[in-house]
Write an enzyme that holds these catalytic residues in place. Structure first.
Site, mmCIF file in Angstrom:
data_model
loop_
_atom_site.group_PDB
_atom_site.id
_atom_site.type_symbol
_atom_site.label_atom_id
_atom_site.label_comp_id
_atom_site.label_asym_id
_atom_site.label_seq_id
_atom_site.Cartn_x
_atom_site.Cartn_y
_atom_site.Cartn_z
ATOM 1 N N ASP A 102 0.848 -1.186 0.000
ATOM 2 C CA ASP A 102 0.000 0.000 0.000
ATOM 3 C C ASP A 102 0.886 1.239 0.000
ATOM 4 O O ASP A 102 1.957 1.247 0.617
ATOM 5 C CB ASP A 102 -0.918 0.013 1.218
ATOM 6 C CG ASP A 102 -2.152 0.886 1.018
ATOM 7 O OD1 ASP A 102 -3.257 0.343 0.916
ATOM 8 O OD2 ASP A 102 -1.997 2.120 0.946
ATOM 9 N N THR A 123 -13.649 -4.795 -7.918
ATOM 10 C CA THR A 123 -14.875 -4.862 -8.704
ATOM 11 C C THR A 123 -14.771 -3.872 -9.845
ATOM 12 O O THR A 123 -14.674 -2.664 -9.636
ATOM 13 C CB THR A 123 -16.097 -4.543 -7.826
ATOM 14 O OG1 THR A 123 -16.171 -5.507 -6.767
ATOM 15 C CG2 THR A 123 -17.373 -4.598 -8.646
ATOM 16 N N CYS A 181 -20.581 -1.786 -1.626
ATOM 17 C CA CYS A 181 -20.759 -2.514 -2.886
ATOM 18 C C CYS A 181 -22.041 -2.176 -3.628
ATOM 19 O O CYS A 181 -22.008 -1.684 -4.759
ATOM 20 C CB CYS A 181 -20.715 -4.024 -2.620
ATOM 21 S SG CYS A 181 -19.113 -4.619 -2.054
#
Length: 434
Positions: free
Chosen positions: A30, A122, A263
């Site tokens: 990260d 996603t 989501c």
């Protein structure tokens, strides 16, 4: 196998820890140095039951590592997972893929030998093609395959969902990549987990289609709840009656204040935008997005009506802020629509949530965040349940009644019954029940 996870957000951290627990050697990368420092010190930046113990165990057993420098992690990896955020893009609702593309370019410059690059984020249909093109352009000599491997993790139950999943979906036509992905998920064979191999674009669409379908179920039962209130029916019994049909199933049929989280809101919107762009609109999903947005706003009106139509100068005790229990996630939580609407109507708000109050404080202003459920109810004219945390399911109602200034209870999650609450002397309102 050696696995590198680009991104230590919800998906990256949970997936990385679980792969490590399978026995693979995992490095989580990260750019946020403070986050990496905290992870190295054992501080978990998100609330997910069991994740802190899982991370601690695998760090101790030297299978899980954290770093800001991706060089060695990518060069030595058999598989590099892209698990960065894909938030809704401001202005048009499309998924913002800038982090995905940035990760792809970085990976391309550091790969050494055959590498499987896995889109865990996603992403809309066709993103894998773009990632492949970026890598080829950045490093024409690279030996690699780009794979789609969508996540199906429920916040609050993510570790179980990863280790005992309903299915694993892998999108690739590359035989070497299939072998790598099969080996990565080999520990799941003991559970006879179905692993669906398909092409990349189909895999990408499966993720969006799954989330959109669940959002449709939630929104459908919420509209049926409104109908129940008009005709004197009980939505919980309707849900049970239709949920016992195996073709429908009982999950995601609990009426409430609308869906939220990381989501469903962004994925339904992204699917809708993609579908419209290619000339195949998904009108059901378009309607779901609109109905859900309106429902969250309507819940404030429901509370105001339960309090006699006027909340000016009144105090409301809110129980639950996160979009669902067992998470601190406030993204698109119904409380973010409900509380400001109540404040705009003149109400003062006291609130308590077991995990999300720090996160909520960044979005909710002029709210008194309390030390516990009873503290939130002290002197309040009404109690409102927005999130169905376990600790709210068996409150001492005699104690609650003694510290409330009024007797109004608005239960937006239907965790109590009208008969019992009326017997206790409360003016009780729920969702979709007479």
């Amino acid at each position: 196998m050696r696995v590198t996870m680009i991104g230590t957000g919800y998906v990256g951290l949970v997936s990385g820890a679980c792969f490590a627990d399978f026995g693979h050697v995992v490095t989580c990368v990260d750019k946020d140095a403070s986050k990496i420092d905290k992870l190295k010190a054992g501080e978990i930046p998100i609330f997910e039951p069991g994740l802190d113990q899982l991370v601690e165990k695998n760090v101790k057993e030297e299978r899980l590592f954290f770093t800001t420098d991706p060089t060695d992690a990518i060069k030595t990896a058999d598989a590099v997972f892209i698990a960065v955020g894909t938030p809704s893009r401001r202005g048009d609702g499309h998924a913002d893929l800038s982090y995905v593309y940035g990760a792809a370019e970085e990976i391309a410059g550091l790969m050494d030998g055959y590498t499987v690059v896995v889109n865990k984020s996603t992403v809309p249909v066709g993103t894998g093609d773009e990632v492949e093109a970026i890598i080829k352009q950045t490093n024409p000599e690279a030996d690699f395959a780009v794979v789609s491997n969508p996540e199906f993790l429920r916040e609050g139950a993510a570790i179980k969902d990863f280790k005992v999943p309903d299915r694993v979906v892998v999108g690739t036509d590359d035989e070497r990549a299939k072998e790598v992905m099969t080996e990565l998920y080999r520990p799941l064979y003991l559970n006879e987990t179905p692993i669906l191999f398909t092409n990349r674009r189909t895999s990408e669409l499966i993720k969006y289609a799954a989330n959109a379908f669940l959002a449709v179920k939630i929104t459908f039962i919420n509209e049926i709840a409104d109908l129940c209130e008009k005709v004197g029916a009980n939505v919980q019994e309707v849900s049970r009656g239709i949920g016992l049909d195996n073709r429908i199933g009982k999950k995601f049929l609990n009426a409430g204040p609308g869906y939220g989280g990381s989501c469903f809101p962004k994925d339904t919107l992204a699917l809708s935008k993609t579908a419209n762009d290619v000339g195949a609109p998904v009108r059901i999903v378009d309607t779901v997005v609109e109905v859900n947005a309106n429902r969250k706003k309507a819940m404030a009106t429901k509370i105001i009506d339960a309090m006699g139509g006027d909340v000016s100068g009144k105090t409301i005790g809110i129980l639950g802020l996160a979009f669902k229990p067992n998470t601190d996630d406030m993204r698109d939580a119904p409380s973010l629509d409900i509380i400001p609407a109540l404040q705009e109507a003149g109400a003062k708000v006291r609130a308590y949530d077991p995990e999300s109050m720090e996160e909520a404080s960044h979005s909710l202003k002029d709210v008194m965040f309390c030390d516990g459920p009873y503290h939130a109810l002290e002197g309040a004219d009404a109690m409102v349940i927005i999130t169905e945390w376990d600790q709210f399911r068996a409150l001492d109602m005699e104690r609650a009644k003694s510290i409330l200034n009024g007797n109004v209870v608005v239960d937006l999650r239907n965790i109590y019954t009208k008969a019992d609450m009326t017997k206790r002397g409360f003016d009780y309102t729920s969702v979709g029940r007479p």
